[in-house]
Design an enzyme around this catalytic site. Sequence first.
Site, PDB file in Angstrom:
ATOM      1  CG  LEU A 156      -1.897  -1.123   1.418  1.00 55.84           C
ATOM      2  CD1 LEU A 156      -2.703  -0.920   2.700  1.00 55.84           C
ATOM      3  CD2 LEU A 156      -2.835  -1.237   0.216  1.00 55.84           C
ATOM      4  CG  ASP A 157       0.652   4.099  -3.100  1.00 52.93           C
ATOM      5  OD1 ASP A 157       1.533   3.311  -3.491  1.00 52.93           O
ATOM      6  OD2 ASP A 157      -0.252   4.540  -3.847  1.00 52.93           O
ATOM      7  CB  ALA A 158       3.696   6.326   2.400  1.00 52.86           C
ATOM      8  CB  THR A 195      -2.932   3.669   0.746  1.00 56.79           C
ATOM      9  OG1 THR A 195      -2.825   4.435  -0.458  1.00 56.79           O
ATOM     10  CG2 THR A 195      -4.173   2.798   0.669  1.00 56.79           C
ATOM     11  NE  ARG A 225      -1.687   8.171  -5.227  1.00 59.32           N
ATOM     12  CZ  ARG A 225      -0.455   8.366  -4.771  1.00 59.32           C
ATOM     13  NH1 ARG A 225       0.246   7.341  -4.284  1.00 59.32           N
ATOM     14  NH2 ARG A 225       0.089   9.569  -4.809  1.00 59.32           N
TER      15      ARG A 225
END
Length: 293
Positions: free
Chosen positions: A131-133, A135, A231
């Site tokens: 997961l992106d930071a 998220t 995104r």
Amino acid sequence: MILTAEENFNRLDIFLSETLEISRSRASDLITGKNITGNKTLKPSTKVIKGEKFSVEIPPSENLEILEGEDINFEVIYEDESLLIINKPSGLVVHPAPGNWKHTLVNGLVYRYPEMKLMNDKLRPGIIHRLDAGTSGLMVVARNDKVALMLKDMFKERRVNKEYIALAHGRPKRNEGIISGSLDRDPDNKIRSVVIEGGKASLTGYKVLWSMKNFSLVKFKLFTGRTHQIRAHFSALGCPLVGDKVYGAKDENLSRVFLHSWKLEFVHPVTGVNMKFRQKVTEDFKDFVNGIK
């Protein structure tokens, strides 16, 4: 373990890096160490043809002290001897990388579960998907190499159901659909992904739950797992996610992207039990939505 190429690759080390989620140097070491075999002589620069199969044998880790354990704040909502289900907070980077070698989820994992240092991937032990930071939400983590390989196969074969909730600016023309724009790195900005001809096939399902005051709450289902897929796809529709300044949002006062992994479903790779998890959105997400209403 057998890997099958789903598309052409210019180099074998790139194919292995992306498929196994390891560094290119690690992939190159596996190739030169004869841990990767196929129907021809293999080098890191060998071209990979769609449909080609490779046998992979990952050797034991030689360096067990490369990661520093840290007491990191994250919630474990399920655990057994094979895997963990993590509720990742927004702002926490998943694994060490250049410029961010400490204070990651992985540092926290090896602090709580020191045996994970014995896993083959020295920098990302147990990490199957990221997961992106910014998220938040659900992640599955493997606790040993055997389960890691099984889970990676499940993700690759789309046998894991992942759904996300996000708040977006504006409203798409259609209330639901599947976005199929191929994605690749933005040639002008390497931290972004963009819809581009010749990129990697990418499929994102979405459904608008409600729209008001030029905001939309949207549910997403991933059919592929590209970098920044949700995104980039929703930005391409003219609806960047709230807080996502990388993809065009003008939310200067927000420090996170309002994207949350809320549903995770799969069959346990060892026990065969159906696993279903739900995680409510974070309090800051909820507060922002309540402010709109």
